[in-house]
Write a protein that holds these residues in place. Structure first.
Motif, mmCIF file in Angstrom:
data_model
loop_
_atom_site.group_PDB
_atom_site.id
_atom_site.type_symbol
_atom_site.label_atom_id
_atom_site.label_comp_id
_atom_site.label_asym_id
_atom_site.label_seq_id
_atom_site.Cartn_x
_atom_site.Cartn_y
_atom_site.Cartn_z
ATOM 1 N N PRO A 179 -9.485 2.339 -8.286
ATOM 2 C CA PRO A 179 -9.222 3.672 -7.489
ATOM 3 C C PRO A 179 -9.184 4.711 -8.418
ATOM 4 O O PRO A 179 -8.651 4.778 -9.544
ATOM 5 C CB PRO A 179 -8.117 3.544 -6.911
ATOM 6 N N TYR A 180 -10.093 5.792 -8.347
ATOM 7 C CA TYR A 180 -9.998 6.912 -9.219
ATOM 8 C C TYR A 180 -9.857 8.322 -8.706
ATOM 9 O O TYR A 180 -9.572 9.199 -9.542
ATOM 10 C CB TYR A 180 -10.961 6.931 -10.164
ATOM 11 N N VAL B 103 0.960 -1.298 -0.272
ATOM 12 C CA VAL B 103 -0.206 0.015 -0.141
ATOM 13 C C VAL B 103 0.871 1.180 -0.149
ATOM 14 O O VAL B 103 1.775 1.579 0.785
ATOM 15 C CB VAL B 103 -0.893 0.051 1.288
ATOM 16 N N GLU B 104 0.479 2.139 -0.796
ATOM 17 C CA GLU B 104 0.976 3.308 -1.004
ATOM 18 C C GLU B 104 0.313 4.668 -0.980
ATOM 19 O O GLU B 104 0.694 5.921 -0.638
ATOM 20 C CB GLU B 104 1.869 3.487 -2.263
ATOM 21 N N ILE B 105 -0.804 4.460 -0.724
ATOM 22 C CA ILE B 105 -1.905 5.579 -0.996
ATOM 23 C C ILE B 105 -3.078 4.832 0.160
ATOM 24 O O ILE B 105 -3.649 3.906 -0.192
ATOM 25 C CB ILE B 105 -2.648 5.691 -2.297
ATOM 26 N N ILE C 145 -3.597 22.725 -14.679
ATOM 27 C CA ILE C 145 -5.066 22.648 -14.312
ATOM 28 C C ILE C 145 -4.939 23.211 -12.823
ATOM 29 O O ILE C 145 -4.209 22.657 -11.996
ATOM 30 C CB ILE C 145 -5.460 21.315 -14.076
ATOM 31 N N PRO C 146 -5.881 24.246 -12.670
ATOM 32 C CA PRO C 146 -5.806 25.039 -11.284
ATOM 33 C C PRO C 146 -6.150 23.966 -10.112
ATOM 34 O O PRO C 146 -5.792 23.910 -9.042
ATOM 35 C CB PRO C 146 -6.944 26.050 -11.297
ATOM 36 N N SER C 147 -7.075 23.069 -10.190
ATOM 37 C CA SER C 147 -7.498 22.240 -9.165
ATOM 38 C C SER C 147 -7.152 20.679 -9.545
ATOM 39 O O SER C 147 -6.267 20.629 -10.296
ATOM 40 C CB SER C 147 -9.161 22.089 -9.026
ATOM 41 N N GLY C 148 -7.362 19.816 -9.107
ATOM 42 C CA GLY C 148 -6.838 18.379 -8.945
ATOM 43 C C GLY C 148 -5.859 17.894 -8.186
ATOM 44 O O GLY C 148 -5.202 16.897 -8.515
ATOM 45 N N PHE D 51 -4.399 13.654 -9.118
ATOM 46 C CA PHE D 51 -2.919 13.146 -8.665
ATOM 47 C C PHE D 51 -3.383 11.421 -8.373
ATOM 48 O O PHE D 51 -2.787 10.711 -9.041
ATOM 49 C CB PHE D 51 -2.406 13.904 -7.759
ATOM 50 N N ILE D 52 -4.565 11.401 -7.569
ATOM 51 C CA ILE D 52 -4.648 9.921 -7.392
ATOM 52 C C ILE D 52 -5.130 9.178 -8.442
ATOM 53 O O ILE D 52 -5.018 8.079 -8.788
ATOM 54 C CB ILE D 52 -5.904 9.919 -6.272
#
Length: 374
Positions: free
Chosen positions: A202-203, A162-164, A229-232, A237-238
């Motif tokens: 996972p998204y 597991v990394e996330i 991209i301002p958000s995200g 990233f995930i």
């Protein structure tokens, strides 16, 4: 005016198809969260943790939320990396006062704006790169841990693969319909991203409660591929780095964070517009899965209304009843898991309301993202 039988047939079969797809999502995806049991670990290893908080003119929030982070009951080392992103309020002086009592604050003041990098990504990048420890835990300046075991719970979800770790960022329970709508939409989003993660797809995650290893960030060159991209900084990233084997979830109520919900419809819609403008950048497979679910959810009640006037009305009600029973069970179990059980008596109303919610938020998909991150 007589409506041709073929028209009724088409409407009924479309309705059945929509219900079948919805039932598939509930039984294949959402039941995973509803009946989820955290894996039992024979050995629990405590890892040093860096909690990252980015703030811009958030002194009024930090004075209420920082204490809940700093007094966590965690035996192993942890630090709070506080990134002050060009604040013009009293953030600096507030942090100075906290640092007199807490030696584990790693204060990162930023005094210049990053060129060509909009949104929260630059301060967050600076915070992650300045973190002393491999496991980083992200939250927002307006979020407070639901318990003193927040760090303990999140880090305990890590193992060799597991990394996330995806957590749940809830909102405070307040009187009024708007609060219930906000909390239901938040639950509904979590029902999807947590269930998809359990299904090996996972998204996204939410920056209010999200953890990953620093190496994941560095190995993927941070936010370089989405800097324009301002958000995200959380979901995109995930979306890029998560996969079926490196992602876990943590939904114990002690692991939640709590935020203050918006108090007006316009403020909430502005917030949701900003979030939905990033969904167009998801991977194609994720967009198709999410799009099919949203599309079928949108058409359930218009098609039901049409078929109730057809010769098939009783069969349409029976078909709808199948979804209703499955939905009631899954939502009841899911809401209990995420400490939102008080919303369950409202689920039918909320389900109908989602039709109007999608009408309001659909235009965000084609809009350009806003450049501010607060």
């Amino acid at each position: 005016m007589t409506i041709p039988p073929l028209t009724w047939d088409i409407a009924y079969y479309l309705f059945c198809a929509v219900i079948a797809i919805q039932v598939f999502y509930y039984l294949f995806f959402f039941r995973r969260l509803a009946f989820y049991t955290a894996p039992q670990r024979s050995l629990s290893i405590e890892h040093p943790v860096s909690v990252i908080v980015c703030a811009r003119d958030e002194a009024h929030n930090l004075v209420k939320t920082l204490p809940g982070i700093l007094v966590q009951d965690y035996k192993t080392s942890f630090e709070v990396v506080l990134v002050n992103d060009n604040s013009t309020d009293d953030t600096k002086y507030l942090v100075d006062e906290f640092m007199k009592s807490f030696k584990n604050i790693n204060y990162i003041p930023l005094t210049q704006e990053a060129k060509m990098i909009s949104g929260k990504k630059f301060p967050l990048s600076m915070g992650i790169r300045s973190a002393k420890y491999e496991i980083v835990l992200l939250t927002d300046a307006d979020c407070v841990p639901a318990s003193e075991f927040w760090i303990q719970q999140l880090q305990d979800s890590y193992d060799e693969q597991v990394e996330i770790v995806l957590g749940y960022g809830a909102y405070h329970k307040k009187p009024g319909l708007l609060n219930k709508l906000i909390r239901f939409e938040t639950f509904h989003t979590a029902l999807q991203y947590l269930s998809y993660a359990l299904a090996g797809k996972p998204y996204m995650g939410v920056g209010r409660n999200l953890s990953y290893k620093k190496d994941v960030f560095l190995r993927n060159k941070g936010f370089s591929s989405i800097n324009q991209i301002p958000s995200g900084d959380d979901d995109l990233f995930i979306n890029q780095v998560a996969n079926a084997t490196n992602t876990a979830i943590c939904i114990d109520p002690a692991s939640h964070t709590l935020s203050e919900p918006k108090t007006t419809w316009n403020d909430w819609m502005s917030q949701k517009y900003r979030h939905y403008t990033t969904s167009k950048y998801y991977k194609g497979a994720h967009k198709r899965w999410l799009g099919l679910y949203s599309l079928t959810l949108f058409f359930i009640y218009p098609l039901l209304a049409v078929t109730l006037f057809s010769p098939y009305w009783w069969m349409a009600l029976a078909v709808y009843g199948i979804r209703f029973i499955i939905q009631a069970i899954v939502l009841f179990k899911g809401m209990k898991k995420l400490n939102e059980a008080d919303l369950w008596p409202w689920f039918l109303f909320m389900d109908i309301w989602m039709f109007f919610y999608y009408m309001f938020t659909l235009p965000a998909i084609w809009k350009a993202p806003r450049k501010n991150w607060n």
